[in-house]
Design a protein around this motif. Structure first.
Motif, PDB file in Angstrom:
ATOM      1  N   UNK A 142       0.848  -1.197   0.000  1.00  0.00           N
ATOM      2  CA  UNK A 142       0.000   0.000   0.000  1.00  0.00           C
ATOM      3  C   UNK A 142       0.874   1.235   0.000  1.00  0.00           C
ATOM      4  N   UNK A 143       0.600   2.139  -0.940  1.00  0.00           N
ATOM      5  CA  UNK A 143       1.269   3.432  -0.994  1.00  0.00           C
ATOM      6  C   UNK A 143       0.265   4.512  -0.646  1.00  0.00           C
ATOM      7  N   UNK A 144       0.513   5.233   0.443  1.00  0.00           N
ATOM      8  CA  UNK A 144      -0.402   6.299   0.900  1.00  0.00           C
ATOM      9  C   UNK A 144      -1.821   5.776   1.004  1.00  0.00           C
ATOM     10  N   UNK A 210      -1.169  10.136   6.611  1.00  0.00           N
ATOM     11  CA  UNK A 210       0.030   9.666   7.293  1.00  0.00           C
ATOM     12  C   UNK A 210      -0.293   8.980   8.627  1.00  0.00           C
ATOM     13  N   UNK A 211      -1.085   9.619   9.479  1.00  0.00           N
ATOM     14  CA  UNK A 211      -1.328   9.096  10.825  1.00  0.00           C
ATOM     15  C   UNK A 211      -2.044   7.754  10.786  1.00  0.00           C
ATOM     16  N   UNK A 228       6.738  -4.320   6.562  1.00  0.00           N
ATOM     17  CA  UNK A 228       7.827  -3.487   6.070  1.00  0.00           C
ATOM     18  C   UNK A 228       7.257  -2.093   5.817  1.00  0.00           C
ATOM     19  N   UNK A 229       7.827  -1.076   6.437  1.00  0.00           N
ATOM     20  CA  UNK A 229       7.254   0.268   6.319  1.00  0.00           C
ATOM     21  C   UNK A 229       8.320   1.307   6.022  1.00  0.00           C
ATOM     22  N   UNK A 230       7.903   2.305   5.248  1.00  0.00           N
ATOM     23  CA  UNK A 230       8.737   3.474   4.970  1.00  0.00           C
ATOM     24  C   UNK A 230       7.890   4.700   5.228  1.00  0.00           C
ATOM     25  N   UNK A 231       8.279   5.490   6.198  1.00  0.00           N
ATOM     26  CA  UNK A 231       7.633   6.765   6.480  1.00  0.00           C
ATOM     27  C   UNK A 231       8.694   7.844   6.278  1.00  0.00           C
ATOM     28  N   UNK A 232       8.546   8.580   5.193  1.00  0.00           N
ATOM     29  CA  UNK A 232       9.568   9.532   4.800  1.00  0.00           C
ATOM     30  C   UNK A 232       8.919  10.846   4.401  1.00  0.00           C
TER      31      UNK A 232
END
Length: 259
Positions: A142-144, A210-211, A228-232
């Motif tokens: 999932x993206x955004x 985001x939240x 697996x997560x990327x918060x940038x």
């Protein structure tokens, strides 16, 4: 010689929706593997259609580098749900799109070769499909993603436009703690007979979603499911999704084909 892709616009009649519809399909121009092409079902966002991934990103080039077939269905503004006042888009996606794509094209039907991903509304759809039918997918991304859809179906949380959308889809009923609620699904995933697929989440810090993405990952880890997560840095926009589409494709456990 460079590997190329065949891009197909598949127009067909949906018996579930009782109307003509379409899906965009990318197929590698390489010998068909013994079990069929590894396949990514790639889901569009709320304001998009099945053409948007190929129009706004370099998906064709990225998929070509990985010998990966990509199926992109059209679901309008349905949130990949059987609408209260509209089409049965959940049934269409999970039964008809899957069966039609595999009937028309040489796609693998093995779990290890099958993946699902999406952005925004499509991220919600991808995770709902993966968590409700974990036997189908090796990985989901999932993206955004709109991870808090269920929480926004409460009338107090909606503006006029969103209220009309929820009326069409959910008939203004709350879907908290139902199978349309990703938070509910992820909390119950450990008790299912089939383990969930590998999960990937990314979302930019400037994104209004985001939240809820952070909350989803926290909830998953609390019940023992790794994500697996990327918060940038990044907003709810195509430059972010084009960049992380490559990240997702690198992360997918695409097996080497047996020709």
């Amino acid at each position: 010689m460079a590997i190329t892709m065949t891009k197909l616009l598949c127009n067909f009649r949906s018996e579930v929706l009782e109307l003509g519809t379409s899906m965009t399909v990318l197929l590698p121009d390489v010998p068909v593997p013994v079990d069929g092409y590894p396949t990514l079902f790639l889901l569009h966002g709320l304001s998009d259609d099945d053409s948007m991934w190929t129009r706004m990103t370099s998906l064709e080039r990225y998929a070509r580098e990985r010998d990966l077939a990509v199926v992109m269905p059209q679901v309008h503004r349905s949130y990949y749900t059987d609408e209260a006042h509209g089409g049965d888009y959940w049934t269409y996606l999970t039964e008809e799109v899957l069966a039609t794509a595999r009937r028309l094209f040489r796609l693998s039907d093995h779990r290890a070769d099958t993946f699902v991903a999406g952005l925004s509304m499509g991220g919600y759809g991808a995770f709902k499909w993966a968590l409700r039918h974990p036997e189908l997918f090796a990985a989901a991304a999932s993206m955004s993603g709109a991870m808090g859809v269920a929480q926004r179906t409460a009338p107090v949380s909606t503006g006029p436009l969103e209220s009309r959308l929820w009326d069409k889809i959910f008939d203004h009923r709350s879907v908290v703690e139902t199978e349309d609620d990703l938070m509910w699904l992820i909390r119950r995933a450990p008790s299912r007979s089939v383990a969930p697929p590998d999960l990937f989440v990314c979302c930019g810090a400037q994104d209004p979603l985001y939240e809820e993405n952070v909350l989803f990952c926290r909830t998953a880890r609390e019940v023992g499911i790794d994500v697996t997560s990327i918060f940038d840095e990044g907003a709810h926009e195509w430059s972010y999704w084009d960049h992380h589409l490559q990240t997702v494709l690198d992360w997918l456990p695409v097996p080497k084909p047996r020709v």
